[in-house]
Design an enzyme around this catalytic site. Structure first.
Site, PDB file in Angstrom:
ATOM      1  N   HIS A 111       3.007 -15.638 -26.857  1.00 13.92           N
ATOM      2  CA  HIS A 111       1.972 -16.092 -25.924  1.00 13.92           C
ATOM      3  C   HIS A 111       2.618 -16.242 -24.554  1.00 13.92           C
ATOM      4  O   HIS A 111       3.816 -15.952 -24.387  1.00 13.92           O
ATOM      5  CB  HIS A 111       1.343 -17.406 -26.415  1.00 13.92           C
ATOM      6  CG  HIS A 111       2.360 -18.442 -26.802  1.00 13.92           C
ATOM      7  ND1 HIS A 111       3.179 -19.059 -25.883  1.00 13.92           N
ATOM      8  CD2 HIS A 111       2.728 -18.936 -28.014  1.00 13.92           C
ATOM      9  CE1 HIS A 111       3.977 -19.905 -26.492  1.00 13.92           C
ATOM     10  NE2 HIS A 111       3.742 -19.844 -27.803  1.00 13.92           N
ATOM     11  N   HIS A 148       6.183 -17.619 -24.178  1.00 14.49           N
ATOM     12  CA  HIS A 148       7.298 -16.680 -24.401  1.00 14.49           C
ATOM     13  C   HIS A 148       7.457 -15.740 -23.201  1.00 14.49           C
ATOM     14  O   HIS A 148       8.573 -15.424 -22.795  1.00 14.49           O
ATOM     15  CB  HIS A 148       7.039 -15.817 -25.645  1.00 14.49           C
ATOM     16  CG  HIS A 148       6.928 -16.593 -26.918  1.00 14.49           C
ATOM     17  ND1 HIS A 148       5.735 -16.789 -27.575  1.00 14.49           N
ATOM     18  CD2 HIS A 148       7.865 -17.221 -27.664  1.00 14.49           C
ATOM     19  CE1 HIS A 148       5.940 -17.488 -28.674  1.00 14.49           C
ATOM     20  NE2 HIS A 148       7.223 -17.777 -28.752  1.00 14.49           N
ATOM     21  N   GLN A 186      14.211 -22.360 -41.494  1.00 15.36           N
ATOM     22  CA  GLN A 186      13.730 -23.513 -40.724  1.00 15.36           C
ATOM     23  C   GLN A 186      12.381 -24.021 -41.221  1.00 15.36           C
ATOM     24  O   GLN A 186      11.784 -24.901 -40.613  1.00 15.36           O
ATOM     25  CB  GLN A 186      13.724 -23.214 -39.228  1.00 15.36           C
ATOM     26  CG  GLN A 186      12.735 -22.164 -38.753  1.00 15.36           C
ATOM     27  CD  GLN A 186      12.975 -21.802 -37.296  1.00 15.36           C
ATOM     28  OE1 GLN A 186      13.908 -21.087 -36.959  1.00 15.36           O
ATOM     29  NE2 GLN A 186      12.126 -22.299 -36.406  1.00 15.36           N
ATOM     30  N   GLY A 226      12.030 -22.646 -24.508  1.00 15.72           N
ATOM     31  CA  GLY A 226      10.910 -23.346 -23.873  1.00 15.72           C
ATOM     32  C   GLY A 226      11.065 -24.853 -24.022  1.00 15.72           C
ATOM     33  O   GLY A 226      11.525 -25.339 -25.062  1.00 15.72           O
ATOM     34  N   SER A 254       1.207 -22.551 -28.093  1.00 14.64           N
ATOM     35  CA  SER A 254       2.042 -22.505 -29.294  1.00 14.64           C
ATOM     36  C   SER A 254       1.474 -21.431 -30.217  1.00 14.64           C
ATOM     37  O   SER A 254       0.254 -21.235 -30.268  1.00 14.64           O
ATOM     38  CB  SER A 254       1.983 -23.867 -29.999  1.00 14.64           C
ATOM     39  OG  SER A 254       2.386 -23.721 -31.343  1.00 14.64           O
TER      40      SER A 254
HETATM   41  O1  PAF Z   1      11.540 -21.731 -31.113  1.00 10.70           O
HETATM   42  C1  PAF Z   1      11.461 -20.823 -31.974  1.00 10.70           C
HETATM   43  O2  PAF Z   1      10.570 -19.961 -31.947  1.00 10.70           O
HETATM   44  C2  PAF Z   1      12.492 -20.795 -33.092  1.00 10.70           C
HETATM   45  O3  PAF Z   1      12.838 -22.071 -33.512  1.00 10.70           O
HETATM   46  C3  PAF Z   1      13.731 -19.960 -32.737  1.00 10.70           C
HETATM   47  C4  PAF Z   1      14.507 -20.593 -31.590  1.00 10.70           C
HETATM   48  C5  PAF Z   1      13.328 -18.549 -32.372  1.00 10.70           C
HETATM   49  C6  PAF Z   1      14.679 -19.907 -33.946  1.00 10.70           C
HETATM   50  O4  PAF Z   1      14.079 -19.312 -35.037  1.00 10.70           O
END
Ligand code: PAF
Length: 318
Positions: free
Chosen positions: A72, A75, A99, A185, A223
């Site tokens: 979006h 980015h 994650q 960000g 987001s």
């Molecule tokens: O902020 C994100 O989109 C993710 O946490 C990242 C930094 C690309 C790591 O997977």
């Protein structure tokens, strides 16, 4: 159509659909689109290393924007910032499984490679690194990077393994891509603080730059997860920003007591029936240590469930 012919046509259609989904065909489609958009799509670690070392040999400054795709304007602002500082801009698209906890949204996380590619090319990115899970975490993978204490505060309370996954993948991406500058960000304020700590602690030769939160007109911080919101939730979600602004306004009028400022935010958030507060914290902008009295270095950080979607936001108190 006679029955036999009909059956054959159905089988052919099915076979073609399977072929279209095969990794080789998808890869070819990505490469064709890449040529059209004049952007390199690099889908192996070895090729990524070659691309980066060729750029380095030519003394090019490499800017890196790590993403999980579903791009979006937030980015795009990072890519634009990288373009200003660097000669070569590499964007990674990798939905990093480590994650996400088993109960989180890994499988439904939006995957929108084609539109991401167009957006990256449009913003002037030069290459997309698009590895698979197996490349990043092959059989037997056992090494993780953890930034202690900072990773267990704030969002780390509800998501205890999240930041370990982030710091692990970012370290791997840094070693593969060897960027001069990496862009994050400020919407993920805690993440940026953790990455800074990690980069300093491990003496990684990368400069970390952060860019401001990008908001929709109604104040909602952009987001990738906003696309999960129903119409009702979309109407409530801007209250996060409004509550931050209300705390800011109270601070500007002399309010310093964090408990009172939190009450103001909570009363704004109560206006949204689909909202449930995970946490609201007033922290030192540099150390993320919690404060009971706000001052000019305070950052307000929050996570709120909007329906089942967990949204985060933050703002400097002035
Ligand atoms: O902020 C994100 O989109 C993710 O946490 C990242 C930094 C690309 C790591 O997977």
């Amino acid at each position: 159509m006679p029955q036999k012919k009909k059956k054959r046509a159905i089988q052919k259609r099915k076979a073609n659909a399977v072929k279209r989904k095969s990794p080789a065909i998808q890869r070819k489609r990505r490469q064709t689109a890449a040529k059209k958009h004049e952007i390199a799509v690099i889908d192996t670690i070895a090729a990524m290393r070659r691309f980066a070392s060729t750029a380095r040999a030519k003394k090019k400054k490499i800017g890196f924007v790590p993403t999980m795709g579903a791009l979006h304007e937030g980015h795009i602002s990072l890519i634009r910032a990288a373009k200003k500082d660097c000669d070569v801009v590499i964007v990674s698209i990798f939905v990093n499984p480590t994650q996400f906890s088993p109960t989180e949204d890994l499988s439904k996380y939006p995957r929108t490679f084609d539109s991401d590619q167009k957006l990256i090319a449009g913003a002037g990115g030069h290459a997309i690194f698009y590895p698979t899970n197996m490349m990043m975490y092959p059989e037997g993978y056992a090494t993780y990077v953890t930034v202690e204490s900072l990773s267990s505060l704030l969002c780390g309370v509800t998501r205890p393994h999240h930041f370990r996954g982030v710091t692990t993948v970012v370290t791997k991406l840094f070693t593969i891509i060897t960027p001069d500058i990496a862009y994050f960000g400020e919407k993920d304020y805690q993440q940026a603080a953790i990455i800074r700590r990690m980069t300093a602690d491990l003496n990684l030769p990368v400069m970390i730059k952060t860019c401001p939160v990008i908001r929709a007109e109604n104040g909602l911080a952009l987001s990738s997860r906003n696309r999960y919101l129903s119409d009702k939730e979309k109407a409530d979600a801007p209250l996060l920003c409004r509550s931050l602004l209300a705390a800011r306004a109270a601070y500007a009028k002399g309010g310093r007591d964090v408990k009172a400022l939190t009450d103001i935010m909570e009363s704004v958030l109560r206006g949204g029936k689909t909202l449930r507060i995970d946490y609201i914290a007033f922290v030192d902008a540099a150390t993320l240590a919690k404060k009971t009295t706000a001052d000019n270095n305070t950052r307000i950080i929050m996570a709120v469930y909007c329906g089942s979607t967990r949204l985060i936001d933050n703002m400097a108190i002035r």
